[in-house]
Write an enzyme that holds these catalytic residues in place. Sequence first.
Site, PDB file in Angstrom:
ATOM      1  N   SER A 690      38.210  -6.849 -58.427  1.00  0.00           N
ATOM      2  CA  SER A 690      39.037  -5.766 -58.820  1.00  0.00           C
ATOM      3  C   SER A 690      38.505  -4.872 -59.836  1.00  0.00           C
ATOM      4  CB  SER A 690      40.516  -6.024 -59.216  1.00  0.00           C
ATOM      5  OG  SER A 690      40.487  -6.594 -60.513  1.00  0.00           O
ATOM      6  N   LYS A 733      49.146  -4.456 -63.969  1.00  0.00           N
ATOM      7  CA  LYS A 733      48.131  -3.624 -64.459  1.00  0.00           C
ATOM      8  C   LYS A 733      48.665  -2.424 -64.772  1.00  0.00           C
ATOM      9  CE  LYS A 733      44.652  -5.928 -61.165  1.00  0.00           C
ATOM     10  NZ  LYS A 733      43.950  -5.679 -59.974  1.00  0.00           N
TER      11      LYS A 733
END
Length: 783
Positions: A690, A733
């Site tokens: 990611s 996140k």
Amino acid sequence: MIFVPKSKGGKEGDKISIPSRLPLLPLRGTVLFPELILPIMVGRKKSVKLIDEAMEKDRIIGVITQHSSEVEEPNPNELYSIGVAAHLVRMVKEVDGTQRVIVQGLERFKILRYTQNNPYYVAEVEVIPAEEAEGVEIDALIMNLRNLFQKAVELAPYLSAELNNMVTNIKDPSILADIITSNLNTNPAEKQEVLETFKIKDRLSKVHVMLTREVQILELGDKIQSQVKEDIDKTQREYYLREQMKAIKKELGEIDEHSEELKELKEKIEKAGMPEEAKKAAEKELDRLSKMPPASAEYTVARTYLDWLVELPWSRSTDDKIDIVHAQTILDEDHYDLEKVKKRILEYLAVRKLKNDMKGPILCFVGPPGVGKTSLGKSIARAMGRKFTRISLGGVRDEAEIRGHRRTYVGALPGRIIQGIKKTSSNNPIFMLDEVDKIGTDFRGDPSSALLEVLDPEQNFSFSDHYIDIPFDLSKVMFITTANVLEPIPPALKDRMEVLELPGYSDDEKLMIAKGHLIAKQLDEHGLSPELLEFEDETINVITNSYTREAGVRNLEREIAAICRAVAKEVAEGKQEKVVAGIDMLHKFLGPVKFFPEVAERTSDPGVATGLAWTPTGGDIIFVEATKMMGDKGLTLTGQLGEVMKESAQAALSYVRAKAKDLGIEENFYQKHEIHIHVPAGGIPKDGPSAGITMFMAITSLLTNKPVRSDVAMTGEITLRGMILPVGGIKEKVLAGKRAGIKTIILPEKNEKDLEELAEHIKEGLEFRFVKRMDEVVGIALA
């Protein structure tokens, strides 16, 4: 003590002169006699000094016994007045400062007066010479003493044959009395009486009485031991006779089929409500038990097995309290937010209310530490009115922990599943399997595979434990498992569970949890009340951001507890004024700030990009730094990066090189420069795809010499075609970005659906930009 002939350390026949003043060495629980050698451990400072000085002079000291061995520093009144002058034969110093000393007794003496107290006692003494005695009466006493001592040696294990030989060869009646007294198990006061008896005849008589008493005691002990042995033999004989009587009665048809214990077990089997198969096995075992002698080892094994069978709740269950509104209230009381989990639990209760015989679901709560996974299981049990039991699977490596040991093993027991069921006395409890992601595997088997049968609703109606060896119905049990991460859980096990993710809490949620649960709990646990301590909302926010960095609230609760402890100390000291915990008091209570906002780490220099990362403890932000230097086509990656993350960096560089012209970068930049990419916090391992988009932006920013906006953070996997693929952990996140003060978050287009699960107050103040290709990111991120 050891007897040595009269050489006394010199040549044969030498006589050591004893001075009229002697330094005195007090002994505890020991009496020295003339002509005998005695080893002594010297530890008292005064005594150590005495020995040191005596070794440098004539080595003659006075040895005297204390009245009580408990006294550490005796005064003259606590010492006997009769002692023995002794010669220091040898002294060895130990590492700890103590001394090992060997002294040889010379003559008895009487203390006339003390002439010195410090650093040790010195006394003026009168030497009492040994009396010469002979005659028929003395000879008779000596003969009796030798005969009695020989009997004592035969009976007492602490007296050796060599000692008997020595006593037989001693001619001097004075030494004979002394050596026998010194080796008897009598108290020091009696030995001191012998030392203080100067007339030989009286001394021999006194020792004769002591030795006669000791022999009588030894003879009595020997007689008792013989009786015990006879009793044991008699018991063994009676056992065989009883067995013979049983066999005779059985032949005559007069035997009682079951003893009282067996009757009791038979009644328990009837009342246990076992299924037919279990009942047959129990009755068969009971029949075997009735034929075994109770003293045999097999009897205990069979009895323990029967106890397990009759105590298991084969047909005992608790009635569910299916009240949806009440359950909703309890779940809201115990846990803030977690709406998705609460909704699933209420749905289960609703279906249970409509269909009684439904199988229990297998729920798996996945989330970072401290978000309430374990306590949620207790709340479910409370809401349903069921029993609750929990086992921790962290570090379990033995399959027998789950399925039990076979009864052929010594000390065999059922596995933890059956043990938990027995503990609750109910066949439909809430059963929590904690830390299912931390099960290990080694030569003892694979416990996660053993769990497959337990957690499969299609199989667990007939779960077979190796010890019980009879199918037990687990289909009514509601199993709840917890894990921090899903990846370590084997796919076959994961497939049997319904995964419910519990993400971390936002700052606002932590504030509400603290106000609604944590503060009240800690005030109560520390004996405080709201009238003595109050927390400001802003204080909780500062603790959350500056003293803890976590997804859950465990450390937040610890910091609140630390403040409560400090205030409790003040209250205990008498302070009654109310304390309002403000921001200015945090340094006093909690010390300096432990964490600083990540915004302080941001920079406007080109080559630095902010990324969003997922960790087992919640979301976090990372900084990807890139720099270039003169060199030849090199790419250096540092920061403890995993293989996947390294490949993402290589893919990002390859894409930049391929699209250099479109990005406004010199096309041959790689011919003259080396690129170095570093991800700080180098002590922490990092991996995953990611960060690909963040690495791409760091390299692009470096080579275009344009800084990345400091209020922008991003996440996404990249491909060489320039596509941005979706990633996981979006809620964690986003929470990490909000905590860090990020304003714009760049996400893959296919992750837009994940924002539906986010509460509005989390998304408030954030701009989300969804991108499909890497080129789109450049225009958004670069300043």
